[in-house]
Motif scaffolding. Structure first.
Motif, short mmCIF file in Angstrom:
data_model
loop_
_atom_site.label_atom_id
_atom_site.label_comp_id
_atom_site.label_asym_id
_atom_site.label_seq_id
_atom_site.Cartn_x
_atom_site.Cartn_y
_atom_site.Cartn_z
N UNK A 8 0.86 -1.18 0.00
CA UNK A 8 0.00 0.00 0.00
C UNK A 8 0.90 1.23 0.00
N UNK A 9 0.60 2.16 -0.93
CA UNK A 9 1.46 3.35 -1.05
C UNK A 9 0.65 4.64 -0.99
N UNK A 10 1.29 5.66 -0.46
CA UNK A 10 0.71 7.00 -0.47
C UNK A 10 1.11 7.67 -1.78
N UNK A 11 0.12 8.11 -2.52
CA UNK A 11 0.28 8.55 -3.90
C UNK A 11 0.63 10.04 -4.02
N UNK A 12 1.39 10.35 -5.04
CA UNK A 12 1.68 11.73 -5.43
C UNK A 12 2.19 12.61 -4.29
N UNK A 13 3.30 12.21 -3.72
CA UNK A 13 4.01 13.09 -2.79
C UNK A 13 4.78 14.08 -3.67
N UNK A 14 4.09 15.18 -4.00
CA UNK A 14 4.62 16.12 -5.00
C UNK A 14 4.66 17.56 -4.50
N UNK A 15 4.18 17.79 -3.27
CA UNK A 15 4.18 19.13 -2.71
C UNK A 15 5.15 19.18 -1.53
N UNK A 16 5.69 20.35 -1.28
CA UNK A 16 6.66 20.47 -0.20
C UNK A 16 6.05 20.17 1.16
N UNK A 17 4.73 20.38 1.31
CA UNK A 17 4.10 20.14 2.61
C UNK A 17 3.53 18.73 2.74
N UNK A 18 3.61 17.92 1.68
CA UNK A 18 3.05 16.57 1.74
C UNK A 18 3.69 15.70 2.84
N UNK A 19 5.01 15.73 3.02
CA UNK A 19 5.59 14.90 4.08
C UNK A 19 5.06 15.24 5.47
N UNK A 20 5.08 16.52 5.83
CA UNK A 20 4.61 16.91 7.16
C UNK A 20 3.13 16.63 7.33
N UNK A 21 2.35 16.87 6.30
CA UNK A 21 0.92 16.63 6.38
C UNK A 21 0.62 15.14 6.55
N UNK A 22 1.37 14.30 5.86
CA UNK A 22 1.14 12.85 5.91
C UNK A 22 1.48 12.27 7.27
N UNK A 23 2.54 12.81 7.90
CA UNK A 23 3.00 12.28 9.18
C UNK A 23 2.43 13.03 10.38
N UNK A 24 1.60 14.02 10.13
CA UNK A 24 0.99 14.78 11.24
C UNK A 24 0.03 13.89 12.03
N UNK A 25 -0.27 14.30 13.25
CA UNK A 25 -1.27 13.59 14.03
C UNK A 25 -2.59 13.58 13.26
N UNK A 29 6.42 11.96 -8.44
CA UNK A 29 7.10 12.12 -9.72
C UNK A 29 7.64 13.53 -9.95
N UNK A 30 7.50 14.39 -8.96
CA UNK A 30 7.77 15.80 -9.21
C UNK A 30 9.21 16.23 -8.93
N UNK A 31 9.73 15.87 -7.75
CA UNK A 31 11.00 16.45 -7.33
C UNK A 31 11.79 15.51 -6.43
N UNK A 32 13.07 15.28 -6.75
CA UNK A 32 13.92 14.48 -5.86
C UNK A 32 13.98 15.08 -4.45
N UNK A 33 13.95 16.40 -4.35
CA UNK A 33 14.04 17.05 -3.04
C UNK A 33 12.85 16.68 -2.16
N UNK A 34 11.67 16.55 -2.76
CA UNK A 34 10.48 16.20 -1.98
C UNK A 34 10.55 14.74 -1.55
#
Length: 328
Positions: A137-154, A178-183
């Motif tokens: 099971x995967x979380x799709x389209x981690x393409x925004x700078x705030x996606x990591x923090x939002x996904x791991x938030x309470x 698919x957007x950015x290596x940095x993300x």
């Protein structure tokens, strides 16, 4: 990692396709299998792209494609909750009847960033796919700078995914973008801060990516070092790379498979394209450093500024940008 180290890592991943017993030779004409990170799973080096098996006018053709792939030795099936308004999952679910589920390593993706939305999508995907569990099971389209923090938030998506794993609805967890290596790197670092380890990560890897804002150069070495399963995608860049007239489809596939990927997921929306991909996989030998150099030289000029990587430089492939309601 340099090119030689990449080639050595690729060889280390390769497993005799029929040989789960040590020393047993590869079966002639079989699709090679590779290790999926630290999971202990062995998956086909080719994966069937889920978007492309939901676009046929007749769903019977989609089912034939999926079953032909499974019968031919491709066991990795890609999908997503949002592909073709759910048709990709519905059709795959029908294809997995009659004993075909046991042949498949089944993966799907969800878009929800909050726990409630993610949990709802997980259950909907399971129902469509007619299975009680996902292999990945995967979380799709981690393409925004705030996606990591939002996904791991309470109350975020990772909580829903972790609970799904505990409940037996998913065996392994990963993310894709698919957007950015940095993300991608930020997502991995955010996971570490929360004492969380992904089993697999999906990212675009192809002859154009090697030149521009490269996942191959920045993210792939991290995944190899940490023994996280590498799910390559877009070896043809959604077929856009072929428009450059610099490389052929088989060359694109051979290049991508020569990287240390566990699986290379590619669109196979017709029997001809399925058979072409199978031919490359069955006869696969990693490209030599010289052959890699030739392909990179041919594509260097065309790759400038991401001209043939529209998923990086435009919103053409950004489903959740067009449909923010999918995020919750």
């Amino acid at each position: 990692m340099n090119r030689r180290e990449f080639l050595e890592a690729t060889l280390a991943l390769m497993i005799a396709p029929s040989a789960f017993a040590a020393g047993k030779p590869s079966a002639p004409g079989a699709v090679p299998r590779r290790k999926l990170g630290r999971t202990g799973e062995q998956i086909s080096c080719l994966g069937l792209g889920g978007f492309h098996i939901g676009i046929q006018k007749d769903e019977a053709e989609s089912i034939r494609l999926i079953r032909r792939a499974l019968d031919s030795g491709i066991n990795f099936l890609d999908n997503c909750w949002d592909y073709n308004d759910g048709q990709s999952e519905l059709r795959m679910g029908k294809a997995l009847r009659d004993g075909y589920r046991s042949k498949a390593f089944l993966m799907t993706k969800i878009d929800g960033r909050d726990k409630k939305t993610a949990a709802k999508q997980i259950d909907e995907s399971l129902k469509r796919l007619q299975t009680d569990h996902l292999d990945l099971l995967q979380l799709h389209e981690i393409i925004r700078d705030n996606d990591p923090d939002r996904s791991f938030a309470e109350g975020g998506a990772i909580e829903a995914m972790t609970e799904a794993r505990k409940a037996g609805k998913a065996r392994f967890l990963g993310f894709t973008g698919h957007k950015s290596p940095a993300i991608h790197l930020k997502m991995l670092e955010t996971a570490k801060k929360h004492d969380f380890r992904f089993d697999a990560v999906q990212l675009p890897l192809n002859v154009m990516d090697a030149h521009f804002d490269s996942f191959e150069k920045r993210v792939l070495p991290v995944l190899v070092r940490e023994e996280i399963g590498v799910l390559g995608m877009k070896p043809l860049g959604g077929a856009i790379i072929l428009e450059s007239k610099t490389v052929s489809a088989p060359e694109c596939l051979r290049y991508a498979l020569s990287l240390p990927v566990s699986v290379m997921i590619t669109g196979m929306d017709s029997m001809d394209r399925l058979e072409q991909a199978l031919s490359v996989a069955r006869d696969f030998k990693p490209l030599s450093e010289k052959e890699v150099g030739v392909l990179l030289a041919k594509t260097e000029k065309a790759a400038k500024d991401g001209a043939f990587e529209k998923y990086k430089v435009s919103q053409r492939f950004d489903g959740t940008v067009k449909h923010p309601e999918w995020l919750g």
